[in-house]
Design an enzyme around this catalytic site. Structure first.
Site, PDB file in Angstrom:
ATOM      1  N   ASP A  46       0.822  -1.206   0.000  1.00 55.84           N
ATOM      2  CA  ASP A  46       0.000   0.000   0.000  1.00 55.84           C
ATOM      3  C   ASP A  46       0.858   1.258   0.000  1.00 55.84           C
ATOM      4  O   ASP A  46       2.054   1.205   0.276  1.00 55.84           O
ATOM      5  CB  ASP A  46      -0.889   0.030   1.252  1.00 55.84           C
ATOM      6  CG  ASP A  46      -2.094  -0.874   1.108  1.00 55.84           C
ATOM      7  OD1 ASP A  46      -2.408  -1.274  -0.020  1.00 55.84           O
ATOM      8  OD2 ASP A  46      -2.709  -1.179   2.144  1.00 55.84           O
ATOM      9  N   LYS A  68      -3.405   4.208  -4.445  1.00 55.54           N
ATOM     10  CA  LYS A  68      -3.786   5.210  -5.436  1.00 55.54           C
ATOM     11  C   LYS A  68      -2.586   5.579  -6.284  1.00 55.54           C
ATOM     12  O   LYS A  68      -1.468   5.604  -5.816  1.00 55.54           O
ATOM     13  CB  LYS A  68      -4.283   6.476  -4.728  1.00 55.54           C
ATOM     14  CG  LYS A  68      -5.651   6.310  -4.165  1.00 55.54           C
ATOM     15  CD  LYS A  68      -6.129   7.602  -3.557  1.00 55.54           C
ATOM     16  CE  LYS A  68      -7.359   7.306  -2.732  1.00 55.54           C
ATOM     17  NZ  LYS A  68      -7.758   8.331  -1.841  1.00 55.54           N
ATOM     18  N   MET A 183      -6.673   9.643  10.026  1.00 55.54           N
ATOM     19  CA  MET A 183      -7.235  10.382   8.880  1.00 55.54           C
ATOM     20  C   MET A 183      -7.999  11.636   9.337  1.00 55.54           C
ATOM     21  O   MET A 183      -9.169  11.818   9.008  1.00 55.54           O
ATOM     22  CB  MET A 183      -8.146   9.461   8.049  1.00 55.54           C
ATOM     23  CG  MET A 183      -7.370   8.312   7.421  1.00 55.54           C
ATOM     24  SD  MET A 183      -8.413   7.044   6.689  1.00 55.54           S
ATOM     25  CE  MET A 183      -8.609   5.917   8.063  1.00 55.54           C
TER      26      MET A 183
HETATM   27  N1  SAH Z   1      -3.221   0.360   9.409  1.00 53.91           N
HETATM   28  C1  SAH Z   1      -2.672   1.690   9.608  1.00 53.91           C
HETATM   29  C2  SAH Z   1      -3.726   2.762   9.439  1.00 53.91           C
HETATM   30  C3  SAH Z   1      -4.261   2.837   8.034  1.00 53.91           C
HETATM   31  S1  SAH Z   1      -5.392   4.169   7.805  1.00 53.91           S
HETATM   32  C4  SAH Z   1      -2.012   1.745  10.995  1.00 53.91           C
HETATM   33  O1  SAH Z   1      -2.180   0.831  11.798  1.00 53.91           O
HETATM   34  O2  SAH Z   1      -1.306   2.704  11.268  1.00 53.91           O
HETATM   35  C5  SAH Z   1      -4.332   5.433   7.215  1.00 53.91           C
HETATM   36  C6  SAH Z   1      -4.123   6.486   8.286  1.00 53.91           C
HETATM   37  O3  SAH Z   1      -3.217   5.994   9.260  1.00 53.91           O
HETATM   38  C7  SAH Z   1      -3.502   7.770   7.807  1.00 53.91           C
HETATM   39  O4  SAH Z   1      -4.424   8.633   7.189  1.00 53.91           O
HETATM   40  C8  SAH Z   1      -2.995   8.329   9.108  1.00 53.91           C
HETATM   41  O5  SAH Z   1      -4.052   8.839   9.894  1.00 53.91           O
HETATM   42  C9  SAH Z   1      -2.482   7.078   9.783  1.00 53.91           C
HETATM   43  N2  SAH Z   1      -1.052   6.843   9.532  1.00 53.91           N
HETATM   44  C10 SAH Z   1      -0.508   5.746   9.018  1.00 53.91           C
HETATM   45  N3  SAH Z   1       0.837   5.856   8.983  1.00 53.91           N
HETATM   46  C11 SAH Z   1       1.124   7.058   9.509  1.00 53.91           C
HETATM   47  C12 SAH Z   1       2.342   7.771   9.762  1.00 53.91           C
HETATM   48  N4  SAH Z   1       3.549   7.249   9.467  1.00 53.91           N
HETATM   49  N5  SAH Z   1       2.254   8.996  10.326  1.00 53.91           N
HETATM   50  C13 SAH Z   1       1.070   9.538  10.648  1.00 53.91           C
HETATM   51  N6  SAH Z   1      -0.101   8.917  10.425  1.00 53.91           N
HETATM   52  C14 SAH Z   1      -0.075   7.695   9.873  1.00 53.91           C
END
Ligand code: SAH
Length: 279
Positions: A46, A68, A183
């Protein structure tokens, strides 16, 4: 394969490992994620999986992007699941790599159920979610005895793109010491408004953590009331997390990453808070 580490399962042909890659820093990969990268024939990844992590894939491994691209809409979830099934049926060793943890706002459950329906053997490899690892790299503990005994992870974005109506914002606001919103950026003003309406204080400390654990990590310290305006003024871009709660004050003492770059750490950040409230 992973020398010196006993009893790690191998990624076998025809299997899919649905795996969390952590928030970005390759040092936060699990040994199983690393094992998968070393053994996979195909990695389906992803957008949030960092390039440094993909660099760890075995030479000759095929890297397939499933996010995307160029403003086009992301592939449908069903298409990704079908692709995983097809690759497994071709007897490939398939590593499905997702940012953070696959079961935290990552649609990992949907993909796993598609594998179940198709009779494909799989393993779930948890990862460090950004909601935990990102806070650690910002120097913000999720819980702290003096401030809170509960945490809520909530998404600021529904499948339809709006503020999720399935979230009981009033209940969340009242019931949870620390709030971590995934998000958050698009609807931050509305989310903050709902939390304020439910009784959270406009001056409550908050932080936005952008690209957590990567070389481009940014942390904006703000308050609930000022957060949306501050985020817009700073031009923050996703991926970001919004953290609300007294624990954010502890960053003044625990920003270990900032300390590496010369920030002086305060030994007693919560006490400082008391002085500033009365002063
Ligand atoms: N499975 C992921 C979340 C996926 S949804 C997890 O456990 O982290 C995607 C959202 O995760 C992003 O929009 C943001 O809110 C957050 N996110 C994921 N990686 C991030 C990062 N390195 N820094 C800040 N936010 C992050």
């Amino acid at each position: 394969m992973t020398e010196g580490i006993a009893n790690l399962a191998d990624l076998e042909p025809g299997w899919v490992w649905l795996t969390g890659a952590g928030p970005g820093d390759p040092g936060l990969l699990t040994l199983y994620a690393w094992q998968g990268l070393r053994q996979a024939d195909v990695v389906v990844y992803d957008a949030l999986v960092s390039p440094e992590i993909l660099d760890l894939a075995r030479p000759g491994c095929v890297l397939q992007y499933a996010g995307k691209r160029g403003g086009k809409p992301s592939p449908k979830q069903a298409d990704i699941s079908e692709r995983l099934v097809r690759l497994a049926r071709q007897d490939k060793r398939v590593l499905r790599l997702k940012g953070g943890d696959p079961f935290v706002f990552g649609r990992g459950g949907e993909e796993a159920l598609a594998l179940v329906a198709a009779g494909i053997p799989f393993r779930i490899v948890p990862g460090v979610t950004s909601g935990i690892g990102g806070l650690a790299y910002a120097g913000i503990p999720l819980t702290h005895r003096d401030t809170n005994a509960s945490v809520t992870f909530v998404t600021g974005h529904s499948a339809a793109g709006a503020v999720p109506e399935t979230v009981d914002w009033t209940g969340v606001a009242r019931g949870s010491g620390t709030l971590v919103v995934f998000m958050p950026l698009k609807h931050l003003a509305e989310i903050a408004g709902r939390l304020l309406a439910a009784g959270r204080d406009a001056g409550e400390p908050a932080a936005l953590i952008v690209k957590a654990t990567t070389a481009e990590q940014q942390v904006l310290e703000t308050t609930l009331g000022a957060s949306a305006e501050d985020a817009a003024a700073a031009g923050l871009e996703p991926p970001a997390l919004f953290v609300l709660g007294e624990v954010v004050r502890l960053r003044a003492g625990l920003d270990w990453l900032g300390a590496l770059h010369g920030r002086a750490l305060v030994a007693d950040p919560l006490n400082r808070h008391r002085i500033s409230e009365t002063g």
